[in-house]
Motif scaffolding. Structure first.
Motif, mmCIF file in Angstrom:
data_model
loop_
_atom_site.group_PDB
_atom_site.id
_atom_site.type_symbol
_atom_site.label_atom_id
_atom_site.label_comp_id
_atom_site.label_asym_id
_atom_site.label_seq_id
_atom_site.Cartn_x
_atom_site.Cartn_y
_atom_site.Cartn_z
ATOM 1 N N GLU A 64 0.964 -1.209 0.143
ATOM 2 C CA GLU A 64 -0.063 0.168 0.003
ATOM 3 C C GLU A 64 0.854 1.313 -0.165
ATOM 4 O O GLU A 64 0.250 2.311 -0.577
ATOM 5 N N CYS A 65 1.995 1.349 0.627
ATOM 6 C CA CYS A 65 2.830 2.541 0.480
ATOM 7 C C CYS A 65 3.264 2.558 -0.748
ATOM 8 O O CYS A 65 3.093 4.038 -1.244
ATOM 9 N N ALA A 66 3.615 1.958 -1.258
ATOM 10 C CA ALA A 66 3.955 1.965 -2.858
ATOM 11 C C ALA A 66 2.944 2.564 -3.575
ATOM 12 O O ALA A 66 3.037 3.218 -4.817
ATOM 13 N N LEU A 67 1.755 1.886 -3.586
ATOM 14 C CA LEU A 67 0.386 1.984 -4.154
ATOM 15 C C LEU A 67 -0.149 3.421 -4.049
ATOM 16 O O LEU A 67 -0.646 3.999 -4.920
ATOM 17 N N MET A 68 -0.122 3.669 -2.844
ATOM 18 C CA MET A 68 -0.896 4.741 -2.455
ATOM 19 C C MET A 68 -0.615 5.719 -1.282
ATOM 20 O O MET A 68 -1.170 6.593 -0.880
ATOM 21 N N GLY A 69 0.550 5.445 -1.130
ATOM 22 C CA GLY A 69 1.587 6.306 0.055
ATOM 23 C C GLY A 69 1.617 5.771 1.525
ATOM 24 O O GLY A 69 2.284 5.898 2.235
ATOM 25 N N GLY A 70 0.438 4.613 1.554
ATOM 26 C CA GLY A 70 0.324 4.295 2.996
ATOM 27 C C GLY A 70 0.201 4.932 4.094
ATOM 28 O O GLY A 70 0.120 6.059 4.075
ATOM 29 N N LEU A 71 0.814 4.363 5.253
ATOM 30 C CA LEU A 71 0.905 5.001 6.518
ATOM 31 C C LEU A 71 1.574 6.532 6.560
ATOM 32 O O LEU A 71 1.139 7.230 7.043
ATOM 33 N N PRO A 72 2.720 6.401 5.872
ATOM 34 C CA PRO A 72 3.798 7.616 5.900
ATOM 35 C C PRO A 72 2.600 8.718 5.286
ATOM 36 O O PRO A 72 2.738 9.954 5.711
ATOM 37 N N ALA A 73 1.775 8.458 4.359
ATOM 38 C CA ALA A 73 0.749 9.702 3.492
ATOM 39 C C ALA A 73 -0.090 10.128 4.694
ATOM 40 O O ALA A 73 -0.933 11.009 4.301
ATOM 41 N N LEU A 74 -0.316 9.791 5.968
ATOM 42 C CA LEU A 74 -1.141 10.220 6.819
ATOM 43 C C LEU A 74 -0.774 11.454 7.122
ATOM 44 O O LEU A 74 -1.662 12.303 7.699
ATOM 45 N N ARG A 75 0.396 11.932 6.830
ATOM 46 C CA ARG A 75 0.912 13.295 7.125
ATOM 47 C C ARG A 75 0.393 14.263 5.851
ATOM 48 O O ARG A 75 0.564 15.637 6.084
ATOM 49 N N ASN A 76 -0.201 13.848 4.781
ATOM 50 C CA ASN A 76 -0.399 14.578 3.641
ATOM 51 C C ASN A 76 -1.510 15.595 3.766
ATOM 52 O O ASN A 76 -1.641 16.540 3.276
ATOM 53 N N THR A 77 -2.382 15.498 4.904
ATOM 54 C CA THR A 77 -3.288 16.703 4.993
ATOM 55 C C THR A 77 -2.516 17.480 6.029
ATOM 56 O O THR A 77 -3.411 18.603 6.487
ATOM 57 N N ILE A 78 -1.541 17.569 6.585
ATOM 58 C CA ILE A 78 -0.962 18.489 7.645
ATOM 59 C C ILE A 78 0.396 19.205 6.829
ATOM 60 O O ILE A 78 0.948 18.415 6.176
ATOM 61 N N PRO A 79 0.250 20.580 6.840
ATOM 62 C CA PRO A 79 1.730 21.251 6.385
ATOM 63 C C PRO A 79 3.161 20.520 6.975
ATOM 64 O O PRO A 79 3.178 20.271 7.970
ATOM 65 N N VAL A 80 3.931 20.315 5.885
ATOM 66 C CA VAL A 80 5.329 19.761 6.329
ATOM 67 C C VAL A 80 5.826 20.498 7.584
ATOM 68 O O VAL A 80 6.216 19.945 8.642
ATOM 69 N N GLN A 81 5.807 21.998 7.532
ATOM 70 C CA GLN A 81 6.501 22.665 8.631
ATOM 71 C C GLN A 81 5.727 22.320 10.027
ATOM 72 O O GLN A 81 6.514 22.138 11.094
#
Ligand code: SF4
Length: 179
Positions: free
Chosen positions: A85-102
């Protein structure tokens, strides 16, 4: 004709998908007969030494190094398989995608109660963190997708053997279900 050459890598992943590859148990001996491994954590070869037939990619892209490695795999492998799933959709690491990087960096390095030196790492040698975590197909063309977290060992085995032998992939429900 030589054996098909396989390379593998882990980008923004947890190595669980690589563990699932090893979970084929004693079939690993058959796999070694069927293929030759090139760049991979499995044999610890760190750079490509020849063009490969198949590249297995675990994890999505969360930093500039992940993008570099993925593009290098695209260049050096005839077929790329996104594994998990991480390769297909970002997976668990992509949980941060709704939060600004800073905000993520401040939470991890400045506000966390377990951090002593409250500094956001900024050494030039560190890869640049991306604005979000990208699935592999957003960066390069992916030829095949194996879902799961991690994909079952039988799914990886069936897909790999079919690809190596040029056969139709037999992927019954039992090997792709998640429950
Ligand atoms: Fe780990 Fe699951 Fe991501 Fe594979 S898909 S790298 S097992 S979190």
């Amino acid at each position: 004709m030589g054996k098909p050459v396989v390379a593998t890598t882990s980008l923004a992943g947890c190595f669980g998908c690589h563990m699932s590859i090893l979970d084929i148990d004693e079939r690993i001996l058959d796999l070694i007969e069927l293929v030759e491994f090139n760049k991979s954590p499995i044999d610890d070869i760190k750079t490509f030494t020849k063009q490969c037939d198949i590249g297995l990619i675990e994890g999505g892209c969360c930093n500039s190094e992940n993008v570099h490695v993925l593009r290098d795999f695209r260049k050096n492998c005839n077929a790329l398989i996104a594994v998990g799933e991480c390769a297909l959709m970002g997976g668990l690491p992509a949980l941060r995608n709704t939060i600004p990087v800073q905000e993520c960096l401040e939470e991890a390095y400045l506000k966390s109660p377990t951090v002593d030196d409250k500094i956001i790492p900024n050494d030039d040698e560190l890869p640049m963190i991306l604005d979000k975590v990208y699935p592999c197909q957003d960066i390069v063309k992916i030829d095949y997708y194996l879902p799961g977290c991690p994909p079952r060992a039988d799914l990886i085995w069936n897909a790999l053997v079919a690809l190596i032998k040029g056969e139709q992939m037999e992927l019954p429900y039992e090997v792709v279900k998640f429950d």
